[in-house]
Scaffold this motif. Structure first.
Motif, PDB file in Angstrom:
ATOM      1  N   ILE A  70       8.794   9.403  -5.981  1.00 35.36           N
ATOM      2  CA  ILE A  70      10.187   9.319  -6.444  1.00 35.36           C
ATOM      3  C   ILE A  70      10.320   8.631  -7.805  1.00 35.36           C
ATOM      4  O   ILE A  70      11.423   8.538  -8.347  1.00 35.36           O
ATOM      5  CB  ILE A  70      11.083   8.592  -5.417  1.00 35.36           C
ATOM      6  N   GLY A  71       9.225   8.112  -8.351  1.00 30.76           N
ATOM      7  CA  GLY A  71       9.290   7.438  -9.644  1.00 30.76           C
ATOM      8  C   GLY A  71       9.337   5.930  -9.500  1.00 30.76           C
ATOM      9  O   GLY A  71       9.656   5.387  -8.441  1.00 30.76           O
ATOM     10  N   ARG A  72       8.982   5.243 -10.607  1.00 30.86           N
ATOM     11  CA  ARG A  72       8.934   3.781 -10.572  1.00 30.86           C
ATOM     12  C   ARG A  72      10.326   3.163 -10.423  1.00 30.86           C
ATOM     13  O   ARG A  72      10.525   2.219  -9.666  1.00 30.86           O
ATOM     14  CB  ARG A  72       8.299   3.229 -11.852  1.00 30.86           C
ATOM     15  N   ARG A  73      11.289   3.692 -11.147  1.00 21.44           N
ATOM     16  CA  ARG A  73      12.642   3.124 -11.106  1.00 21.44           C
ATOM     17  C   ARG A  73      13.219   3.140  -9.706  1.00 21.44           C
ATOM     18  O   ARG A  73      13.727   2.128  -9.207  1.00 21.44           O
ATOM     19  CB  ARG A  73      13.579   3.916 -12.034  1.00 21.44           C
ATOM     20  N   ARG A  75       4.193   6.797 -17.846  1.00 24.17           N
ATOM     21  CA  ARG A  75       3.040   7.296 -17.102  1.00 24.17           C
ATOM     22  C   ARG A  75       3.491   8.258 -15.996  1.00 24.17           C
ATOM     23  O   ARG A  75       2.898   9.308 -15.797  1.00 24.17           O
ATOM     24  CB  ARG A  75       2.250   6.132 -16.503  1.00 24.17           C
ATOM     25  N   TRP A  76       4.557   7.890 -15.282  1.00 27.13           N
ATOM     26  CA  TRP A  76       5.057   8.760 -14.217  1.00 27.13           C
ATOM     27  C   TRP A  76       5.602  10.058 -14.799  1.00 27.13           C
ATOM     28  O   TRP A  76       5.410  11.136 -14.239  1.00 27.13           O
ATOM     29  CB  TRP A  76       6.133   8.045 -13.406  1.00 27.13           C
ATOM     30  N   PHE A  99       0.814  -1.207   0.000  1.00 20.50           N
ATOM     31  CA  PHE A  99       0.000   0.000   0.000  1.00 20.50           C
ATOM     32  C   PHE A  99       0.857   1.270   0.000  1.00 20.50           C
ATOM     33  O   PHE A  99       0.419   2.313  -0.479  1.00 20.50           O
ATOM     34  CB  PHE A  99      -0.958  -0.005   1.191  1.00 20.50           C
ATOM     35  N   ALA A 100       2.081   1.170   0.539  1.00 17.36           N
ATOM     36  CA  ALA A 100       2.968   2.339   0.530  1.00 17.36           C
ATOM     37  C   ALA A 100       3.633   2.530  -0.834  1.00 17.36           C
ATOM     38  O   ALA A 100       4.053   3.642  -1.167  1.00 17.36           O
ATOM     39  CB  ALA A 100       4.049   2.193   1.609  1.00 17.36           C
ATOM     40  N   ALA A 101       3.700   1.463  -1.628  1.00 15.09           N
ATOM     41  CA  ALA A 101       4.413   1.530  -2.904  1.00 15.09           C
ATOM     42  C   ALA A 101       3.776   2.518  -3.870  1.00 15.09           C
ATOM     43  O   ALA A 101       4.474   3.189  -4.634  1.00 15.09           O
ATOM     44  CB  ALA A 101       4.481   0.142  -3.539  1.00 15.09           C
ATOM     45  N   GLY A 102       2.436   2.611  -3.845  1.00 14.00           N
ATOM     46  CA  GLY A 102       1.766   3.536  -4.755  1.00 14.00           C
ATOM     47  C   GLY A 102       2.188   4.969  -4.527  1.00 14.00           C
ATOM     48  O   GLY A 102       2.572   5.678  -5.469  1.00 14.00           O
ATOM     49  N   ARG A 103       2.136   5.414  -3.266  1.00 12.06           N
ATOM     50  CA  ARG A 103       2.533   6.790  -2.946  1.00 12.06           C
ATOM     51  C   ARG A 103       4.023   7.012  -3.216  1.00 12.06           C
ATOM     52  O   ARG A 103       4.422   8.046  -3.743  1.00 12.06           O
ATOM     53  CB  ARG A 103       2.221   7.098  -1.480  1.00 12.06           C
ATOM     54  N   THR A 104       4.835   6.044  -2.821  1.00  9.94           N
ATOM     55  CA  THR A 104       6.279   6.186  -3.010  1.00  9.94           C
ATOM     56  C   THR A 104       6.630   6.294  -4.487  1.00  9.94           C
ATOM     57  O   THR A 104       7.449   7.136  -4.891  1.00  9.94           O
ATOM     58  CB  THR A 104       7.021   4.985  -2.389  1.00  9.94           C
ATOM     59  N   SER A 105       6.009   5.430  -5.304  1.00  8.19           N
ATOM     60  CA  SER A 105       6.341   5.441  -6.733  1.00  8.19           C
ATOM     61  C   SER A 105       5.838   6.709  -7.416  1.00  8.19           C
ATOM     62  O   SER A 105       6.434   7.168  -8.395  1.00  8.19           O
ATOM     63  CB  SER A 105       5.753   4.209  -7.425  1.00  8.19           C
ATOM     64  N   ASP A 106       4.751   7.297  -6.912  1.00 12.10           N
ATOM     65  CA  ASP A 106       4.291   8.577  -7.459  1.00 12.10           C
ATOM     66  C   ASP A 106       5.217   9.718  -7.044  1.00 12.10           C
ATOM     67  O   ASP A 106       5.316  10.733  -7.741  1.00 12.10           O
ATOM     68  CB  ASP A 106       2.869   8.882  -6.971  1.00 12.10           C
TER      69      ASP A 106
END
Length: 509
Positions: free
Chosen positions: A85-88, A205-206, A76-83
């Motif tokens: 700092i980015g997916r990579r 997308r990001w 659940f934290a991955a969505g916010r984190t990836s938005d």
């Protein structure tokens, strides 16, 4: 429409682009190795942890399965984190967290420290299982979507195999050292992943979400089959990000959507339309049945299952377990080539049907062996081994990769991230319950009875898939929504920008 098809036929697919998209998907999907490695290595390490730390079966169950519960935090934290700092860099972040967790487990001096390491590693696994398929789905061209989005499951299986090999390689070390090396060496693939991930581009997308249209356009041109598809994908992403279709440039200002997150929760969970409710139930049901049909009991506890079948030598146990890992990995590779050719439903129904038969065979063999303690019954032992190999083979050609592939396809863009997270939550909770109750369940209804129970659940799964899940292979977003009963007015917002862009391309072709 004819001119659009003609343009598509004339414009050849760029093989270099397909290769580049595959390369990116492989790098991102490698994040899934850390989940697979943990599952595989714990199956053998558990034998020595129990002996060394003198823990009970209940403590062992909790140790084996608690990582799935902890992984919910990371998912659940991955969505916010990836938005943010980015997916990579989220892939790097996941690898770093698991690296710390693996070292904590490797240097654990007691059960409490081992559980602390499981917590940290679980958060890292949660990040990995979310970000790998999300990045892959965002980078993949439409024609290769099923093939590329199955890669995370492929690397989970490679990780499981590596875990089994680690068990076999370090089993001869002293008792207090062997299981610690098995767990601690899991830091190596995560460190390698963190370095290799810098070779892949950021998700288009990001980039669009950050207003970096030029960078997004460059990535899409490298990963799409044709320039027309790249333009269509960019228009689709811009529409989802709320960027007007006529707003263009290298860098633009992305309008901030008020109450966007609360609206998504409302649309998906609180007051969904019948179509969205069906899509959500399809995803949750698919993830639930994937785990409830017993795959973690077979993979995590395979040495104990083989011991119950009459194989007592530790080296033979781990060697047979490695055979399970090899079989599982080979058949997941077969599935990657069939997903876009055979279709989702045929693979899913064949897979689940084969699992039912295999689980009945395994339950029968284990029951016969259990009723004759001390006696050697070669045919029953052979039936158990063949049933396990058949079970993991059938799982890998359909139900294994289908959960992530199907879930990434069916949700509308505006609720896709949250929908996928809910599906993963269902998957992890069910996995945790199954893995933390197997030993207790086996004592209550016998180990053979446990697999008969799983076969019954697999039967329910087959009925659910047959009656509820439509075929999605080759469907556009508009057709996907209609498959689940979505009204044309509901689809308008999803398709308007992409459709208008396509009309412009057709007129200019």
């Amino acid at each position: 429409m004819a001119s659009g098809r003609l343009a598509e036929a004339v414009e050849p697919r760029k093989k270099s682009n397909v290769k580049y998209a595959s390369f990116c998907a492989i790098l991102a999907s490698m994040a899934s190795i850390i989940l697979g490695y943990d599952i595989g290595v714990m199956s053998g390490a558990a034998i020595y942890i129990k002996k060394d730390l003198q823990i009970t079966d209940v403590q062992l169950e909790i140790l084996m399965g608690i990582l799935n519960v902890y992984s919910l935090i990371g998912s659940f934290a991955a969505g916010r984190t990836s938005d943010w700092i980015g997916r990579r860099f989220t892939v790097v972040f996941a690898a770093a967290i698991f690296f710390v967790g693996a070292l904590l487990m490797g240097f654990a001096v007691d059960y409490a420290m081992l559980m602390a390491g499981r917590f940290v590693a679980g958060v890292g696994v949660g990040y990995a299982i979310m970000i790998a398929p999300v990045y892959t789905a965002e980078i993949a061209p439409a024609a290769s979507r099923g093939f590329l989005t199955s890669f995370p499951e492929v690397f989970i299986n490679i990780g499981i195999l590596l875990g089994y090999v680690s068990n076999y390689a370090f089993a001869r070390l002293p008792l207090h050292l062997g299981w610690r090396v098995m767990l601690g060496i899991g830091a190596a693939p995560s460190a390698l992943l963190a370095l290799m991930v810098f070779g892949m581009p950021e998700s288009p997308r990001w980039l669009v979400m950050k207003g970096r249209l030029a960078d997004a356009r460059a990535v899409l041109h490298k990963t799409s089959d044709t320039p027309e598809e790249a333009a269509e994908r960019l228009a689709d992403i811009k529409a989802a990000a709320g960027i007007p279709k006529d707003l263009d440039g290298d860098v633009v200002t992305v309008p901030k959507e008020r109450n966007g997150e609360s609206q998504v929760w409302k649309e998906l969970i609180l007051s969904p339309t019948p179509a969205i409710r069906r899509i959500l139930l399809s995803a949750v049901g698919l993830h639930f049945f994937q785990q409830a049909s017993g795959i973690d009991s077979v993979v995590l506890y395979s040495p104990r299952v083989f011991r119950s079948a009459g194989i007592s030598d530790d080296n033979k146990l781990l060697g047979t377990t490695c055979a399970v890992g090899v079989t599982k990995t080979l058949f997941i590779l077969v599935a990657t080539f069939l997903l876009d050719r055979a279709g989702r439903r045929p693979l899913l129904l064949t897979s689940t049907g084969g699992m039912i038969v295999s689980l009945v065979g395994l339950g029968t063999g284990l029951t016969v062996v259990g009723q004759h303690p001390g006696a050697k019954i070669p045919w029953a032992v052979a039936l158990c081994i063949l049933s396990i190999l058949a079970y993991v083979s059938f799982f890998s050609i359909g139900l294994g990769p289908m959960a992530s592939v199907y879930t990434s396809e069916i949700f509308p863009l505006r609720v896709r991230a949250l929908g996928y997270a809910v599906g993963v939550a269902s998957n992890r909770v069910t996995s945790g319950v199954i893995s933390m109750t197997f030993l207790s369940l086996s004592k209550a209804i016998t180990i053979g009875g446990s697999f008969f129970l799983y076969s019954g659940i697999a039967g329910l799964a087959w009925a659910f898939f047959f009656t509820y899940l439509p075929e999605t292979r080759g469907r556009t977003l508009e057709e996907m929504g209609r498959l689940f009963g979505m009204e044309d007015t509901d689809m308008a917002g999803e398709e308007s920008a992409a459709a208008k862009q396509k009309v412009v391309e057709m007129r200019t072709s």
